[in-house]
Design a protein around this motif. Sequence first.
Motif, PDB file in Angstrom:
ATOM      1  N   LYS A 214       5.793  -9.601  -9.366  1.00 23.03           N
ATOM      2  CA  LYS A 214       5.153  -9.027  -8.058  1.00 23.03           C
ATOM      3  C   LYS A 214       6.033  -9.750  -6.875  1.00 23.03           C
ATOM      4  CE  LYS A 214       0.712  -8.154  -6.229  1.00 23.03           C
ATOM      5  NZ  LYS A 214      -0.813  -8.453  -6.207  1.00 23.03           N
TER       6      LYS A 214
ATOM      7  N   PRO B  96       0.740  -1.300  -0.015  1.00 28.18           N
ATOM      8  CA  PRO B  96       0.052  -0.143  -0.069  1.00 28.18           C
ATOM      9  C   PRO B  96       0.595   1.244  -0.132  1.00 28.18           C
ATOM     10  CG  PRO B  96       0.120  -0.721   2.325  1.00 28.18           C
ATOM     11  CD  PRO B  96       0.976  -1.875   1.431  1.00 28.18           C
TER      12      PRO B  96
ATOM     13  N   TYR C 127       4.994 -13.345  -5.935  1.00 26.57           N
ATOM     14  CA  TYR C 127       3.740 -13.644  -6.150  1.00 26.57           C
ATOM     15  C   TYR C 127       3.676 -13.307  -7.648  1.00 26.57           C
ATOM     16  CZ  TYR C 127       1.865 -13.460  -1.384  1.00 26.57           C
ATOM     17  OH  TYR C 127       1.451 -13.874  -0.131  1.00 26.57           O
TER      18      TYR C 127
ATOM     19  N   ARG D 290       4.168  -5.384   5.647  1.00 28.02           N
ATOM     20  CA  ARG D 290       4.200  -5.893   4.152  1.00 28.02           C
ATOM     21  C   ARG D 290       3.957  -4.983   3.092  1.00 28.02           C
ATOM     22  NH1 ARG D 290       3.070 -11.732   4.376  1.00 28.02           N
ATOM     23  NH2 ARG D 290       3.315 -12.525   6.662  1.00 28.02           N
ATOM     24  N   PHE D 291       4.591  -5.024   2.110  1.00 23.68           N
ATOM     25  CA  PHE D 291       4.580  -4.249   0.882  1.00 23.68           C
ATOM     26  C   PHE D 291       4.560  -5.051  -0.488  1.00 23.68           C
ATOM     27  CE2 PHE D 291       5.813  -1.460   4.293  1.00 23.68           C
ATOM     28  CZ  PHE D 291       5.047  -0.086   4.098  1.00 23.68           C
ATOM     29  N   ASN D 292       3.943  -4.715  -1.562  1.00 25.68           N
ATOM     30  CA  ASN D 292       3.858  -5.461  -2.614  1.00 25.68           C
ATOM     31  C   ASN D 292       4.508  -4.492  -3.667  1.00 25.68           C
ATOM     32  OD1 ASN D 292       3.050  -7.978  -2.231  1.00 25.68           O
ATOM     33  ND2 ASN D 292       0.853  -7.470  -2.817  1.00 25.68           N
TER      34      ASN D 292
ATOM     35  N   GLU E 210       6.540  -9.587  -2.586  1.00 24.98           N
ATOM     36  CA  GLU E 210       5.981  -8.875  -1.494  1.00 24.98           C
ATOM     37  C   GLU E 210       7.242  -8.778  -0.381  1.00 24.98           C
ATOM     38  OE1 GLU E 210       2.101  -9.734   1.188  1.00 24.98           O
ATOM     39  OE2 GLU E 210       3.514 -11.255   1.498  1.00 24.98           O
TER      40      GLU E 210
HETATM   41  C1  LIG Z   1       0.558  -8.791  -1.907  1.00 25.29           C
HETATM   42  O1  LIG Z   1      -0.294  -9.557  -3.327  1.00 25.29           O
HETATM   43  C2  LIG Z   1      -0.625 -10.925  -2.643  1.00 25.29           C
HETATM   44  C3  LIG Z   1      -1.097 -11.431  -3.995  1.00 25.29           C
HETATM   45  O2  LIG Z   1      -1.756 -10.646  -4.760  1.00 25.29           O
HETATM   46  C4  LIG Z   1      -1.714 -10.655  -1.847  1.00 25.29           C
HETATM   47  O3  LIG Z   1      -2.115 -12.108  -1.552  1.00 25.29           O
HETATM   48  C5  LIG Z   1      -1.106  -9.906  -0.635  1.00 25.29           C
HETATM   49  O4  LIG Z   1      -2.155  -9.747   0.300  1.00 25.29           O
HETATM   50  C6  LIG Z   1      -0.513  -8.473  -1.033  1.00 25.29           C
HETATM   51  N1  LIG Z   1      -0.006  -8.015   0.365  1.00 25.29           N
HETATM   52  C7  LIG Z   1      -0.012  -6.694   0.584  1.00 25.29           C
HETATM   53  C8  LIG Z   1       0.486  -6.175   1.871  1.00 25.29           C
HETATM   54  O5  LIG Z   1      -0.981  -6.118  -0.050  1.00 25.29           O
END
Ligand SMILES: *[C@@H]1O[C@H](CO)[C@@H](O)[C@H](O)[C@H]1NC(C)=O
Length: 354
Positions: free
Chosen positions: A87, A25, A80, A37-39, A89
């Motif tokens: 992607k 986020p 991911y 956690r960050f993606n 995380e």
């Molecule tokens: C990151 O992406 C994965 C797969 O879409 C998802 O399961 C996970 O919750 C996401 N993490 C965050 C912090 O948004």
Amino acid sequence: MDTFALAALLLFITGGVTAQVQLEPQSAMVLQSSDARFNCSTRQQGWTVMIWSLNGRLALTILEASGMLNSSSRFSGIDYSTTGESKWEFIIKDVSRNDSGEVSCQIQGSEPVTAGLSVQESGSVEIVGMNWTVMEGDQVVFQCLAAGWFPTPQLFWTVDDTVVDQQLFNTSSVEVGTLVNSNSTLMFTAVRNVSVVCLASIPSLITPLRSSVFLVVEKVEKPAHRDQTVLIAVTVSISAVALLVLIITAIVLCCKRRKRAKTNYQEEVRAHARSPKEGATHPGEGQGQDNLGYVTDPKANDTNSEYTDSGFWQSNYISTIQVPDVVKSNQEANNYHGTLGDNGVRKHRHVTIV
Ligand SMILES: *[C@@H]1O[C@H](CO)[C@@H](O)[C@H](O)[C@H]1NC(C)=O
Ligand SMILES: *[C@@H]1O[C@H](CO)[C@@H](O)[C@H](O)[C@H]1NC(C)=O
Ligand SMILES: *[C@@H]1O[C@H](CO)[C@@H](O)[C@H](O)[C@H]1NC(C)=O
Ligand SMILES: *[C@@H]1O[C@H](CO)[C@@H](O)[C@H](O)[C@H]1NC(C)=O
């Protein structure tokens, strides 16, 4: 369209190309000791290397071909990726307050993208005092203390699960070191039994912390009721006294009557004593043997004292056992005992006392 506008458009388009890297986020608020956690994702192929940093410090390096290079107990990643989108995380374990700041993801050939990290602390919340009881109509003041929070917690109240309007309570806060203590005061008029809850909340807390107490409201007795109670009490008291007087009177009257009856009886006895023949017919006769030594003595009727010289309990005793003749004459009989009568015959007296 002038050249400036054209340049801006070109920049925008170029920016659009660069913005193919996305960080989610945009800002994260997490509780201390939990994980952040960050993606980071891109549709761009052939990015080769992804670099994660926390507050400007390199935290994790990921190669497109082989994955994580330098994961640690604190920093790690999960892949991911799907066909068409890469992607990763990024996970920061056990965050502390000084981790707050900026998280950035940079893919080779692109500008770094950043997101905010805010590490928060939840403290305690407690309504001061215990369950309490008040009278209906009393003003009650509840105080709620929230200690050890960051940032400043939002305090709010519910009364019987209804959120209390903010204008009905005051909240103040003080910083203590890196933490905040808050204090909220709620005031209202007691009407009925209610549960009062104080809640403290910060963004990273999914459910607010709460403290609850019960307010027990005692109804004020209506004056009419009180009067009635007093009336009943007075009536009962007077009745009791009247009854007591009645009983005492009855007892006194009864005693008097008995005494009179007894006196009458004693007079009768005396009359019998004067005429021995009649005395023989007395009902008390059977209680004792015929007193052969009985001599009528005028003095005998005067020995009415309770305790005679011979040590016999007289008058009352007589009235009870009804052997007046024998016992009463005992004294005189004693006088004659062992003496000779006028006719020279020794008189023997046999007395049986019951
Ligand atoms: C990151 O992406 C994965 C797969 O879409 C998802 O399961 C996970 O919750 C996401 N993490 C965050 C912090 O948004
Ligand atoms: C951050 O805080 C933790 C514990 O609270 C401490 O171990 C660490 O050294 C701190 N890091 C910095 C950069 O101050
Ligand atoms: C307050 O009252 C409730 C319900 O009567 C009870 O469950 C609770 O234990 C009480 N709390 C205290 C602190 O006495
Ligand atoms: C809140 O504070 C104001 C000013 O100090 C005071 O007049 C008011 O009565 C307070 N209200 C409550 C609910 O404590």
